[in-house]
Design a protein around this motif. Structure first.
Motif, PDB file in Angstrom:
ATOM      1  N   GLU A  63       0.803  -1.226   0.000  1.00 27.66           N
ATOM      2  CA  GLU A  63       0.000   0.000   0.000  1.00 27.66           C
ATOM      3  C   GLU A  63       0.831   1.268   0.000  1.00 27.66           C
ATOM      4  OE1 GLU A  63      -3.662   2.024   2.543  1.00 27.66           O
ATOM      5  OE2 GLU A  63      -2.723   0.170   3.225  1.00 27.66           O
ATOM      6  N   TYR A  64       1.909   1.319   0.787  1.00 34.32           N
ATOM      7  CA  TYR A  64       2.667   2.549   0.947  1.00 34.32           C
ATOM      8  C   TYR A  64       3.844   2.597  -0.017  1.00 34.32           C
ATOM      9  CZ  TYR A  64      -0.074   3.704   5.032  1.00 34.32           C
ATOM     10  OH  TYR A  64      -1.115   4.027   5.852  1.00 34.32           O
ATOM     11  N   ILE A  65       4.230   3.810  -0.374  1.00 30.22           N
ATOM     12  CA  ILE A  65       5.339   4.026  -1.290  1.00 30.22           C
ATOM     13  C   ILE A  65       6.371   4.911  -0.607  1.00 30.22           C
ATOM     14  CG2 ILE A  65       4.163   6.006  -2.366  1.00 30.22           C
ATOM     15  CD1 ILE A  65       5.508   5.245  -4.980  1.00 30.22           C
ATOM     16  N   CYS A  66       7.632   4.574  -0.733  1.00 29.09           N
ATOM     17  CA  CYS A  66       8.672   5.362  -0.080  1.00 29.09           C
ATOM     18  C   CYS A  66       9.007   6.589  -0.922  1.00 29.09           C
ATOM     19  CB  CYS A  66       9.922   4.522   0.157  1.00 29.09           C
ATOM     20  SG  CYS A  66      10.752   3.984  -1.341  1.00 29.09           S
ATOM     21  N   PRO A  67       9.548   7.640  -0.316  1.00 28.69           N
ATOM     22  CA  PRO A  67       9.841   8.877  -1.059  1.00 28.69           C
ATOM     23  C   PRO A  67      10.774   8.685  -2.245  1.00 28.69           C
ATOM     24  CG  PRO A  67       9.933   9.289   1.294  1.00 28.69           C
ATOM     25  CD  PRO A  67       9.793   7.795   1.129  1.00 28.69           C
ATOM     26  N   SER A  68      11.753   7.799  -2.117  1.00 28.91           N
ATOM     27  CA  SER A  68      12.698   7.607  -3.224  1.00 28.91           C
ATOM     28  C   SER A  68      11.992   7.063  -4.464  1.00 28.91           C
ATOM     29  CB  SER A  68      13.819   6.650  -2.806  1.00 28.91           C
ATOM     30  OG  SER A  68      13.294   5.382  -2.461  1.00 28.91           O
ATOM     31  N   GLU A  69      11.007   6.207  -4.261  1.00 29.61           N
ATOM     32  CA  GLU A  69      10.252   5.677  -5.393  1.00 29.61           C
ATOM     33  C   GLU A  69       9.383   6.763  -6.010  1.00 29.61           C
ATOM     34  OE1 GLU A  69       7.367   1.860  -6.485  1.00 29.61           O
ATOM     35  OE2 GLU A  69       8.170   2.114  -4.458  1.00 29.61           O
ATOM     36  N   ALA A  70       8.774   7.578  -5.166  1.00 25.37           N
ATOM     37  CA  ALA A  70       7.969   8.694  -5.673  1.00 25.37           C
ATOM     38  C   ALA A  70       8.845   9.683  -6.432  1.00 25.37           C
ATOM     39  CB  ALA A  70       7.262   9.394  -4.517  1.00 25.37           C
ATOM     40  N   GLU A  71      10.041   9.935  -5.919  1.00 24.77           N
ATOM     41  CA  GLU A  71      10.971  10.845  -6.587  1.00 24.77           C
ATOM     42  C   GLU A  71      11.351  10.318  -7.960  1.00 24.77           C
ATOM     43  OE1 GLU A  71      14.170  11.203  -3.848  1.00 24.77           O
ATOM     44  OE2 GLU A  71      13.295  12.918  -2.794  1.00 24.77           O
ATOM     45  N   ASP A  72      11.555   9.012  -8.075  1.00 26.37           N
ATOM     46  CA  ASP A  72      11.905   8.415  -9.363  1.00 26.37           C
ATOM     47  C   ASP A  72      10.797   8.615 -10.387  1.00 26.37           C
ATOM     48  OD1 ASP A  72      14.360   7.568  -8.489  1.00 26.37           O
ATOM     49  OD2 ASP A  72      13.700   5.531  -7.988  1.00 26.37           O
ATOM     50  N   VAL A  73       9.557   8.460  -9.951  1.00 25.16           N
ATOM     51  CA  VAL A  73       8.419   8.635 -10.854  1.00 25.16           C
ATOM     52  C   VAL A  73       8.347  10.085 -11.341  1.00 25.16           C
ATOM     53  CG1 VAL A  73       5.905   8.604 -11.036  1.00 25.16           C
ATOM     54  CG2 VAL A  73       7.089   6.758  -9.836  1.00 25.16           C
ATOM     55  N   ILE A  74       8.526  11.018 -10.416  1.00 23.54           N
ATOM     56  CA  ILE A  74       8.497  12.440 -10.783  1.00 23.54           C
ATOM     57  C   ILE A  74       9.663  12.773 -11.701  1.00 23.54           C
ATOM     58  CG2 ILE A  74       8.624  14.807  -9.918  1.00 23.54           C
ATOM     59  CD1 ILE A  74       7.331  13.800  -7.324  1.00 23.54           C
ATOM     60  N   ARG A  75      10.832  12.224 -11.390  1.00 25.45           N
ATOM     61  CA  ARG A  75      12.018  12.501 -12.203  1.00 25.45           C
ATOM     62  C   ARG A  75      11.828  12.015 -13.635  1.00 25.45           C
ATOM     63  NH1 ARG A  75      15.285   9.837  -9.456  1.00 25.45           N
ATOM     64  NH2 ARG A  75      15.908  11.493  -8.014  1.00 25.45           N
ATOM     65  N   ARG A  76      11.236  10.858 -13.804  1.00 26.14           N
ATOM     66  CA  ARG A  76      10.993  10.346 -15.158  1.00 26.14           C
ATOM     67  C   ARG A  76      10.044  11.270 -15.923  1.00 26.14           C
ATOM     68  NH1 ARG A  76      11.047   5.242 -12.511  1.00 26.14           N
ATOM     69  NH2 ARG A  76       8.766   5.200 -12.373  1.00 26.14           N
ATOM     70  N   ALA A  77       9.037  11.787 -15.239  1.00 25.86           N
ATOM     71  CA  ALA A  77       8.111  12.725 -15.878  1.00 25.86           C
ATOM     72  C   ALA A  77       8.832  14.005 -16.292  1.00 25.86           C
ATOM     73  CB  ALA A  77       6.954  13.045 -14.939  1.00 25.86           C
ATOM     74  N   VAL A  78       9.778  14.453 -15.465  1.00 27.78           N
ATOM     75  CA  VAL A  78      10.552  15.660 -15.775  1.00 27.78           C
ATOM     76  C   VAL A  78      11.410  15.446 -17.016  1.00 27.78           C
ATOM     77  CG1 VAL A  78      12.437  17.144 -14.995  1.00 27.78           C
ATOM     78  CG2 VAL A  78      10.588  16.548 -13.418  1.00 27.78           C
ATOM     79  N   TRP A  79      12.100  14.302 -17.093  1.00 24.42           N
ATOM     80  CA  TRP A  79      12.984  14.057 -18.246  1.00 24.42           C
ATOM     81  C   TRP A  79      12.186  13.958 -19.536  1.00 24.42           C
ATOM     82  CZ3 TRP A  79      17.308  15.811 -17.329  1.00 24.42           C
ATOM     83  CH2 TRP A  79      18.063  15.504 -16.201  1.00 24.42           C
ATOM     84  N   ILE A  80      10.987  13.403 -19.458  1.00 23.69           N
ATOM     85  CA  ILE A  80      10.137  13.348 -20.654  1.00 23.69           C
ATOM     86  C   ILE A  80       9.756  14.758 -21.092  1.00 23.69           C
ATOM     87  CG2 ILE A  80       7.859  12.657 -21.511  1.00 23.69           C
ATOM     88  CD1 ILE A  80       8.101  10.152 -19.757  1.00 23.69           C
ATOM     89  N   GLU A  81       9.402  15.602 -20.133  1.00 24.27           N
ATOM     90  CA  GLU A  81       9.037  16.984 -20.443  1.00 24.27           C
ATOM     91  C   GLU A  81      10.224  17.745 -21.025  1.00 24.27           C
ATOM     92  OE1 GLU A  81       6.482  20.227 -20.774  1.00 24.27           O
ATOM     93  OE2 GLU A  81       5.999  18.162 -20.194  1.00 24.27           O
TER      94      GLU A  81
END
Length: 314
Positions: A63-81
């Motif tokens: 159920e829970y997600i750690c900050p490093s995993e959330a950061e990775d998801v955001i970072r991938r979105a940034v690189w695509i942009e």
């Protein structure tokens, strides 16, 4: 019976500590939430078996997600942009030139990033639409099209310097000459191949007409040498929003509309000056359709190097 109960309590305590260690990587708010969840579960009467404790632990992990995993998801979105933006951009807040890494680091210091990160506590929070929206809003960029005059600023003129403190380098903004290392052939090839994409994805493209004096009347844009430059073509047809400025950075024809591509007067003038149909000026699409017509447009343009005619139109 007492021995069995003692063993179960030890097991429960061990599992609880194990979960606490696992969720220590979360921030305080999420740690408290997860700890409360587990404590409440331990109070249930059916937790005397080993399997139920493990089920609780597995539920938390899933159920829970750690900050490093959330950061990775955001970072991938940034690189695509950023794949649709120039390699370097001017940070208008600091006046510094920022490469891709600096742009990402700057984003991570913003309240928007921190709010987005803190909102992703569970896997169900990983809504890519929301993440893409925040990322796209932050990395909006404004590009500039103009014609160099006496001085052509280069990368070494502005690198690691505050742009607002520079003197004697008029017209500095995002340009291939001052934001790209022209001595690096690989980096130099990037704008040639992707300039149309960069301008297409810009939030706004500003066009500075350095030879159009203040308070000019209709017709001044048509006679500007900017129209004759080969590289200027895609910098106008690619963007969806364009604003024309005169020499003193006042609006051309004092047109205060948010997009000069929607100005009938300006479009009519530009159509006559370039020979390009108004519809193509407003909503140009690359491709082989109308190749003869596009070659006719190119025949009117001038570049410093002859091969740039081909490069700019490819």
């Amino acid at each position: 019976m007492l021995g069995h109960q003692h063993s179960s309590l030890q097991l429960a305590h061990y599992a609880y500590l194990h979960v606490q260690l696992g969720i220590k990587t979360l921030d305080g708010a999420r740690h408290d939430e997860a700890a409360d969840y587990f404590t409440a579960a331990l109070n249930r009467r059916d937790l005397s078996s080993k399997s139920n404790i493990h089920e609780i632990y597995e539920d938390l992990v899933v159920e829970y997600i750690c900050p490093s995993e959330a950061e990775d998801v955001i970072r991938r979105a940034v690189w695509i942009e950023l794949s649709n933006a120039p390699l370097c951009l001017l940070n208008t807040s600091t006046g510094l030139l920022c490469d891709r890494a600096a742009q990402l680091n700057s984003f991570k210091t913003t309240p928007e990033y921190k709010e987005l990160l803190s909102s992703i506590t569970k896997r169900s929070d990983l809504r890519m639409e929301r993440i893409k929206e925040v990322v796209a809003m932050h990395f909006r960029c404004v590009l500039l099209s103009h014609r160099w005059e006496e001085t052509e600023a280069l990368l070494h003129d502005i690198q690691d310097k505050v742009m607002y403190e520079l003197n004697g380098l008029g017209g500095i903004a995002w340009m291939d000459t001052c934001c790209i290392d022209k001595s690096n052939n690989v980096e130099l090839e990037e704008p040639v191949n992707f300039m149309f994409v960069w301008y297409r994805h810009s939030t706004l493209t500003t066009i500075h007409l350095s030879d159009v004096p203040p308070s000019s009347q209709s017709g001044a844009l048509a006679s500007s040498v900017w129209n004759e430059r080969g590289w200027a073509f895609q910098k106008f047809v690619a963007p969806k929003v364009v604003i024309f400025y005169q020499k003193d950075w006042s609006l051309y024809l004092d047109d205060r509309s948010p997009n000069h591509k929607r100005s009938p007067a300006i479009m009519k003038e530009l159509e006559g000056a370039t020979g390009i149909g108004a519809q193509a000026l407003i909503s140009f699409h690359p491709g082989m359709r109308g190749a003869r017509e596009k070659l006719q447009w190119a025949s009117r343009c001038v570049t410093t190097m002859q091969e740039d005619i081909m490069y700019s139109y490819l």
